[in-house]
Design an enzyme around this catalytic site. Structure first.
Site, PDB file in Angstrom:
ATOM      1  N   ASP A 129       0.221   4.467  -8.368  1.00 58.08           N
ATOM      2  CA  ASP A 129       0.254   5.946  -8.114  1.00 58.08           C
ATOM      3  C   ASP A 129       0.174   6.518  -6.712  1.00 58.08           C
ATOM      4  OD1 ASP A 129      -2.415   4.877  -7.928  1.00 58.08           O
ATOM      5  OD2 ASP A 129      -3.086   6.257 -10.201  1.00 58.08           O
ATOM      6  N   ARG A 130      -0.363   5.226  -5.747  1.00 55.63           N
ATOM      7  CA  ARG A 130      -1.139   5.638  -4.696  1.00 55.63           C
ATOM      8  C   ARG A 130      -0.269   5.658  -3.360  1.00 55.63           C
ATOM      9  NH1 ARG A 130      -6.914   5.024  -2.732  1.00 55.63           N
ATOM     10  NH2 ARG A 130      -7.758   5.750  -4.834  1.00 55.63           N
ATOM     11  N   SER A 135      -6.464   0.305 -10.919  1.00 59.93           N
ATOM     12  CA  SER A 135      -5.779   1.047  -9.472  1.00 59.93           C
ATOM     13  C   SER A 135      -5.960  -0.047  -8.606  1.00 59.93           C
ATOM     14  CB  SER A 135      -7.405   2.258  -9.321  1.00 59.93           C
ATOM     15  OG  SER A 135      -5.690   3.082  -8.367  1.00 59.93           O
ATOM     16  N   HIS A 136      -6.664   0.503  -7.019  1.00 58.23           N
ATOM     17  CA  HIS A 136      -6.282  -0.524  -5.462  1.00 58.23           C
ATOM     18  C   HIS A 136      -7.464  -1.017  -5.737  1.00 58.23           C
ATOM     19  CE1 HIS A 136      -9.013   3.027  -5.791  1.00 58.23           C
ATOM     20  NE2 HIS A 136     -10.375   2.024  -4.693  1.00 58.23           N
ATOM     21  N   ASP A 157       0.051   1.087  -4.820  1.00 53.88           N
ATOM     22  CA  ASP A 157      -1.054   0.049  -4.916  1.00 53.88           C
ATOM     23  C   ASP A 157      -1.049  -0.096  -6.062  1.00 53.88           C
ATOM     24  OD1 ASP A 157      -0.869   2.811  -6.218  1.00 53.88           O
ATOM     25  OD2 ASP A 157      -3.175   2.523  -6.162  1.00 53.88           O
ATOM     26  N   ASP A 216      -1.447   0.014  -9.558  1.00 47.62           N
ATOM     27  CA  ASP A 216      -0.499   0.876 -10.814  1.00 47.62           C
ATOM     28  C   ASP A 216      -0.038   2.008 -10.228  1.00 47.62           C
ATOM     29  OD1 ASP A 216      -2.846   2.549  -9.607  1.00 47.62           O
ATOM     30  OD2 ASP A 216      -2.752   3.293 -11.589  1.00 47.62           O
ATOM     31  N   LYS A 223      -0.840  11.392 -10.128  1.00 47.28           N
ATOM     32  CA  LYS A 223      -0.266  11.568  -8.657  1.00 47.28           C
ATOM     33  C   LYS A 223       1.525   9.790  -8.457  1.00 47.28           C
ATOM     34  CE  LYS A 223      -4.311   8.727  -6.977  1.00 47.28           C
ATOM     35  NZ  LYS A 223      -4.999   8.922  -7.958  1.00 47.28           N
TER      36      LYS A 223
HETATM   37  C1  G16 Z   1      -8.629   8.190  -8.103  1.00 48.64           C
HETATM   38  C2  G16 Z   1      -8.429   9.065  -8.372  1.00 48.64           C
HETATM   39  C3  G16 Z   1      -7.605  10.249  -8.106  1.00 48.64           C
HETATM   40  C4  G16 Z   1      -8.829  10.208  -6.678  1.00 48.64           C
HETATM   41  C5  G16 Z   1      -9.512   8.530  -6.540  1.00 48.64           C
HETATM   42  C6  G16 Z   1     -11.058   8.833  -5.573  1.00 48.64           C
HETATM   43  O1  G16 Z   1      -7.459   7.661  -8.022  1.00 48.64           O
HETATM   44  O2  G16 Z   1      -7.196   9.163  -9.518  1.00 48.64           O
HETATM   45  O3  G16 Z   1      -7.588  11.308  -7.848  1.00 48.64           O
HETATM   46  O4  G16 Z   1      -8.751  10.640  -5.578  1.00 48.64           O
HETATM   47  O5  G16 Z   1      -9.864   8.124  -7.549  1.00 48.64           O
HETATM   48  O6  G16 Z   1     -11.512   6.952  -5.203  1.00 48.64           O
HETATM   49  P1  G16 Z   1     -12.837   7.801  -4.858  1.00 48.64           P
HETATM   50  O7  G16 Z   1     -13.920   8.073  -5.817  1.00 48.64           O
HETATM   51  O8  G16 Z   1     -12.894   5.930  -4.221  1.00 48.64           O
HETATM   52  O9  G16 Z   1     -13.458   8.523  -3.211  1.00 48.64           O
HETATM   53  P2  G16 Z   1      -7.225   5.661  -8.609  1.00 48.64           P
HETATM   54  O10 G16 Z   1      -5.845   5.462  -7.161  1.00 48.64           O
HETATM   55  O11 G16 Z   1      -8.186   4.758  -7.958  1.00 48.64           O
HETATM   56  O12 G16 Z   1      -6.178   6.055  -9.320  1.00 48.64           O
END
Ligand code: G16
Length: 543
Positions: free
Chosen positions: A281-282, A113-114, A277, A279, A376
């Site tokens: 989704d953000r 992800s990010h 971000d 991938d 997302k």
């Molecule tokens: C992931 C989940 C999101 C969640 C986030 C929380 O995001 O897909 O639904 O809100 O983690 O991150 P943390 O546990 O660090 O607060 P992503 O964009 O990393 O896949």
């Protein structure tokens, strides 16, 4: 063709977090590590004859090597076909769409992800179920349990696939189809939004800047904003996918999207700006010198969804994660539709969407989406805003301020303390838990505590219970402080403190969130003893 059974020993640290398994690349590169986890996924699935698997990632370092291995394992485990994005690329929302459109037996998505990418940075892997969404806890638990006992994995003796050439590669009883990663997704977006109105908006001189952060959305943004909507080329920045995300941290927030933020607050500010971000989704939404919090963005999209063709017939309901502000709740109340509060993690929205209980959902962590996919979706959120602006013909700031004037403002901020030694982070959380019975009714200045607990959630669709989802300090006036440990970091622990205060008075709406929340910030420090237990005096990231 030969199927090898490779004997190996289990790994005990393969517990998927909020969004799959995320570790340093070096860990994934250890002998058998990736294979153990992928075999654990396949062992938990019932793979029928003719089953198809979707496969793709965000293009980070180790993406294509992992894809070649997973293709060979899919063949050996009985899949008939793998659909893989060209170059190994599929944004997370695009992968979700491919799974749904072609009704595949879910998909394997490679992304952290990010989190940054590169040989010394992060890699990740997750399984999405046939509804297109992240696997629910009962599946991730089963994968984890399998990964602790697994003794061997299956690998078919196949040549590497040319991932750059679109088309079908056939073997005896198995095929790989390299697909255009962008087209299906762009078609879906075009079917949902008023592209004619957005094209007019751009043709009339409305300027945008989209920051792909050197990550996966670059090719998607080119197709959507330049080819289909006619925006000029300089509307895009950092839109070439790089294995290391240009050495940056592809997290669209005010700290890590610094280059874009400078432009937005500078003399050449565009009318609208956004970033996505690693991938895809953000999303982060900005106007001229103006930042829209993700919580407000969700509320504003919900309040204006009727202006978007895909939602013209209304919303069945909305949902937000617990730490997300209650701004969307106020919209739901006015619209007389249900509003659900779920734990953090997109997987909790899937059941609600499958049961048609919600149409839109979102999280404070820069994630917004709808039932068009089960992830997302960053570019979808950008298109929501552009569609709303094209119809309302108002600036981002004017839209947000009019929303606050109508509903009141849920002033909101998140403070992150990254890279804290795990024992120290646990000590902070333990200290908070030790006060569950003593904090209620205590008065801190103008705030009186109503309740202090650890959030738990019973899924209204399948009845499953999730506990320990974040410590809530709820005040009598409706303000809140939430403390949570991140489930996505790979170095030490990250403590997130979420602060929210409701401000109905329009005269106060101009205040900077940090100023408006100053008293809450002090209370958070006082009750958590964060400085005393970690030595940290300032957050790493403030959003
Ligand atoms: C992931 C989940 C999101 C969640 C986030 C929380 O995001 O897909 O639904 O809100 O983690 O991150 P943390 O546990 O660090 O607060 P992503 O964009 O990393 O896949």
């Amino acid at each position: 063709m030969l199927v090898s059974l490779v004997n190996t020993s289990p790994f005990s640290d393969q517990k998927p977090g909020t969004s799959g398994l995320r570790k340093k690349v070096k860990i994934f590169q250890q002998a058998h590590y990736l294979e153990n986890f992928v075999q654990s996924i396949f062992n938990t699935l019932d793979i029928p004859k003719g089953a198809v698997l979707t496969l793709g990632g965000d293009g980070r370092y180790f993406n294509t090597q992992a894809i070649q291995i997973i293709i060979k394992m899919a063949a050996a485990n009985g899949f008939a076909k793998v659909l893989v994005g060209q170059g190994g690329i599929l944004s997370t929302p695009a992968a979700s769409h491919v799974i749904r459109k072609y009704q595949t037996l879910g998909g394997v998505i490679l992304s952290a992800s990010h989190n940054p990418g590169g040989p010394d940075e992060d890699f990740g892997i997750k399984y999405n179920t046939p509804n297109g969404g992240p696997a629910p806890e009962k599946i991730t638990e089963a994968i984890f349990a399998t990964s602790k006992i697994i003794q061997q994995y299956k690998l078919q003796d196949l040549p590497d696939i040319d991932l750059n050439t679109i088309g079908l590669v056939q073997f005896d009883g198995f095929a790989v189809e390299v697909i255009d990663p962008v087209r299906d997704y762009a078609d879906l977006m075009e079917s949902m939004f008023d592209f004619v109105a957005i094209r007019h908006l751009f043709a009339g001189g409305f300027s945008i800047k989209f920051d792909g952060m050197h990550a996966v959305t670059g090719p998607y943004a080119k197709e959507l904003f330049l080819n289909r909507l006619g925006a000029p080329e300089h509307s895009l920045m950092n839109c070439v996918v790089s294995e290391t995300f240009g050495g940056g941290h592809p997290d669209p927030n005010l700290t890590y999207a610094e280059e874009l933020v400078k432009i937005v607050y500078g003399a050449q500010a565009p009318d609208f700006a956004a970033a996505s971000d690693g991938d895809g989704d953000r999303n982060m939404i900005l106007g001229k010198g103006f930042f829209v919090t993700p919580s407000d963005s969700l509320a504003i999209i919900a309040a204006n969804a009727h202006l978007i063709p895909a939602y013209g017939s209304g919303l069945s309901g909305v949902a937000r994660s617990m730490p997300t502000s209650g701004a969307v709740d106020r919209v739901a109340t006015k619209m007389q539709i249900p509003c659900f509060e779920t734990p953090t993690g997109w997987k909790f929205f899937g059941n609600l969407m499958d049961a048609n209980k919600v149409t839109l959902c979102g999280e404070e962590s820069f994630g917004t989406g709808s039932n068009h996919v089960r992830e997302k979706d960053g570019l979808w959120a950008v298109l929501c805003w552009l569609n709303i602006i094209a119809v309302k013909k108002q600036s981002v700031e004017a839209i947000v301020k009019a929303h606050w004037a109508e509903y009141g403002r849920n002033v909101y901020s998140r403070h992150d303390y990254e890279g804290i030694p795990t024992e120290q982070a646990n000590a902070v959380m333990a200290h908070l838990k030790s006060q569950f019975s003593t904090l209620p009714n205590q008065v801190f200045g103008r705030y009186q505590v109503a309740q202090c607990d650890d959030f738990s959630y019973e899924d209204p669709v399948d009845g499953s219970l999730s506990t320990g989802q974040g410590i809530r300090l709820l005040f009598k006036c409706g303000s809140r402080i939430v403390f949570r440990l991140s489930g996505t970091g790979t170095e030490g622990a990250t403590i997130r403190i979420y602060l929210e205060a409701y401000e109905p008075d329009t005269e106060q709406h101009h205040l900077d969130a940090q100023v408006a929340l100053a008293e809450m910030i002090k209370i958070a420090a006082q009750v958590s003893l964060l400085v005393e237990k970690t030595g940290r005096t300032t957050p790493t990231v403030i959003t």
